[in-house]
Design a protein around this motif. Structure first.
Motif, short mmCIF file in Angstrom:
data_model
loop_
_atom_site.label_atom_id
_atom_site.label_comp_id
_atom_site.label_asym_id
_atom_site.label_seq_id
_atom_site.Cartn_x
_atom_site.Cartn_y
_atom_site.Cartn_z
N UNK A 1 32.08 61.46 19.90
CA UNK A 1 32.29 62.89 20.05
C UNK A 1 33.66 63.31 19.54
N UNK A 2 34.67 62.47 19.77
CA UNK A 2 35.99 62.76 19.23
C UNK A 2 35.96 62.78 17.71
N UNK A 3 35.21 61.85 17.12
CA UNK A 3 35.11 61.80 15.66
C UNK A 3 34.41 63.05 15.13
N UNK B 1 36.53 80.42 16.47
CA UNK B 1 35.23 79.82 16.12
C UNK B 1 35.33 78.35 15.74
N UNK B 2 36.41 77.98 15.04
CA UNK B 2 36.56 76.59 14.59
C UNK B 2 36.74 75.63 15.75
N UNK B 3 37.12 76.15 16.94
CA UNK B 3 37.35 75.29 18.10
C UNK B 3 36.09 75.09 18.93
N UNK B 4 35.03 75.82 18.62
CA UNK B 4 33.79 75.70 19.38
C UNK B 4 32.99 74.51 18.87
N UNK B 5 32.69 73.58 19.74
CA UNK B 5 31.98 72.35 19.38
C UNK B 5 30.68 72.28 20.16
N UNK B 6 29.64 72.95 19.66
CA UNK B 6 28.39 73.05 20.41
C UNK B 6 27.74 71.69 20.62
N UNK B 7 27.65 70.91 19.56
CA UNK B 7 27.00 69.60 19.68
C UNK B 7 27.71 68.73 20.70
N UNK B 8 29.02 68.61 20.54
CA UNK B 8 29.78 67.73 21.41
C UNK B 8 29.71 68.17 22.86
N UNK C 1 29.89 58.81 12.68
CA UNK C 1 29.37 59.31 13.95
C UNK C 1 28.67 60.66 13.83
N UNK C 2 28.35 61.07 12.62
CA UNK C 2 27.45 62.21 12.44
C UNK C 2 26.08 61.82 13.00
N UNK C 3 25.41 62.78 13.68
CA UNK C 3 24.07 62.52 14.22
C UNK C 3 23.07 62.57 13.07
N UNK C 4 22.51 61.42 12.71
CA UNK C 4 21.60 61.36 11.57
C UNK C 4 20.13 61.48 11.99
N UNK C 5 19.86 61.36 13.29
CA UNK C 5 18.49 61.55 13.78
C UNK C 5 18.54 61.89 15.26
N UNK C 6 17.62 62.78 15.67
CA UNK C 6 17.45 63.11 17.08
C UNK C 6 15.96 63.25 17.35
#
Length: 284
Positions: A59-61, A162-169, A215-220
């Motif tokens: 998540x940090x990455x 907006x750049x500080x919003x991290x929805x996924x994390x 650490x990009x999510x490549x599949x969910x």
């Protein structure tokens, strides 16, 4: 009050991720991709602390990525249980099973002034491409392929850059508090090596696959325990930087002189979309 563009339909839909408090104590080393790889001993996959450490590092990455291009396929399937199917079975045009496939291309870039430039292109079940773009986090331009009108819409207010919003994390951290987590080790997803995590809470199961390098999510993959609803997202390609022409985040390469741009309130645009969907359903 600054404004943030909520990413198009699908991305919100699926990245229903979750949570845990950020320890901020992970040792890391540069992996050469502009992100940090946490140093994790994976010899005992069942250890909760180990899972949290690896997830926190991932998540940090993700939070450190300022520019990203993704090409993904999103699939949503729904089937009704027998009782509800019997109730609807006698109704005309009642659908007890449905499947939707979306092909999505997205570009997102954090700007130095705290705004976000982003663009998505979505094709659903072979239909026209839906475009949405913003270069300033203030307004977005939305256009459907083949229409003679594009819509400029004011974005939602948020009390943050907006750049500080991290929805996924943020969503994943929340789920780390509400779900049981199992680390299943490394596996291959297309051309990527990925860390596989499973989140369960008794009602649903969600599988996340993080690229081992970035650490990009490549599949969910998400499914309810009764099997009625399943959702999946798989990246075919992605990059952590991209080239773009001036006007790219204003759809200048899509909108010609014959297409008029109409300013419209967000609620009006939503009402028009619902009316269009209702008309399409009645014509089906």
């Amino acid at each position: 009050m600054k404004k943030h563009y909520i990413l198009a339909v699908m991305v919100s839909f699926l990245l229903i991720l979750a949570a845990c408090n950020d320890t901020g104590e992970n040792d890391a080393e540069d992996n050469g991709n502009g992100t940090d790889t946490p140093e994790v001993d994976q010899t005992e996959e069942g250890e909760v602390n180990e899972e949290e450490e690896l997830l926190e590092g991932a998540l940090d990455a993700l939070s450190g990525i300022d520019q990203r291009y993704e090409e993904a396929t999103i699939t949503m399937e729904m089937s009704l249980d027998e009782e509800l199917e019997e109730e609807l079975g006698g109704e005309e045009n009642a659908e007890t099973e449905s499947s939707t496939t979306m092909h999505m291309y997205s570009w997102q870039m954090n700007n130095e002034d705290g705004t976000v430039s982003e663009r998505t292109e979505i094709e659903t079940d072979g239909g026209p491409v839906e475009y949405s773009a913003s270069d300033d986090s203030e307004t977005s331009i939305n256009y459907t392929e083949g229409d003679d009108t594009a819509y400029e819409i004011e974005m939602l207010d948020v009390e943050a850059n907006p750049a500080e919003i991290q929805m996924e994390e943020d969503q994943i951290r929340e789920m780390m508090d509400t779900h049981d987590i199992t680390y299943e080790g490394e596996t291959a997803v297309n051309e990527y090596d990925a860390h596989h995590f499973v989140f369960t809470d008794g009602e649903e199961e969600i599988d996340y696959y993080f690229d081992t390098e970035t650490f990009v999510i490549v599949q969910m993959e998400m499914s309810s325990n009764d099997g009625e609803v399943t959702t999946s997202m798989e990246l075919e390609d992605y990059a952590l930087d991209f080239d773009y022409d001036e006007g790219f985040f204003q759809l200048e390469d899509v909108l010609d002189d014959e297409i008029k741009v109409e300013q419209i309130a967000p609620d009006e645009h939503m009402e028009e979309q619902l009316e269009d969907e209702e008309t399409e359903d009645n014509e089906a």
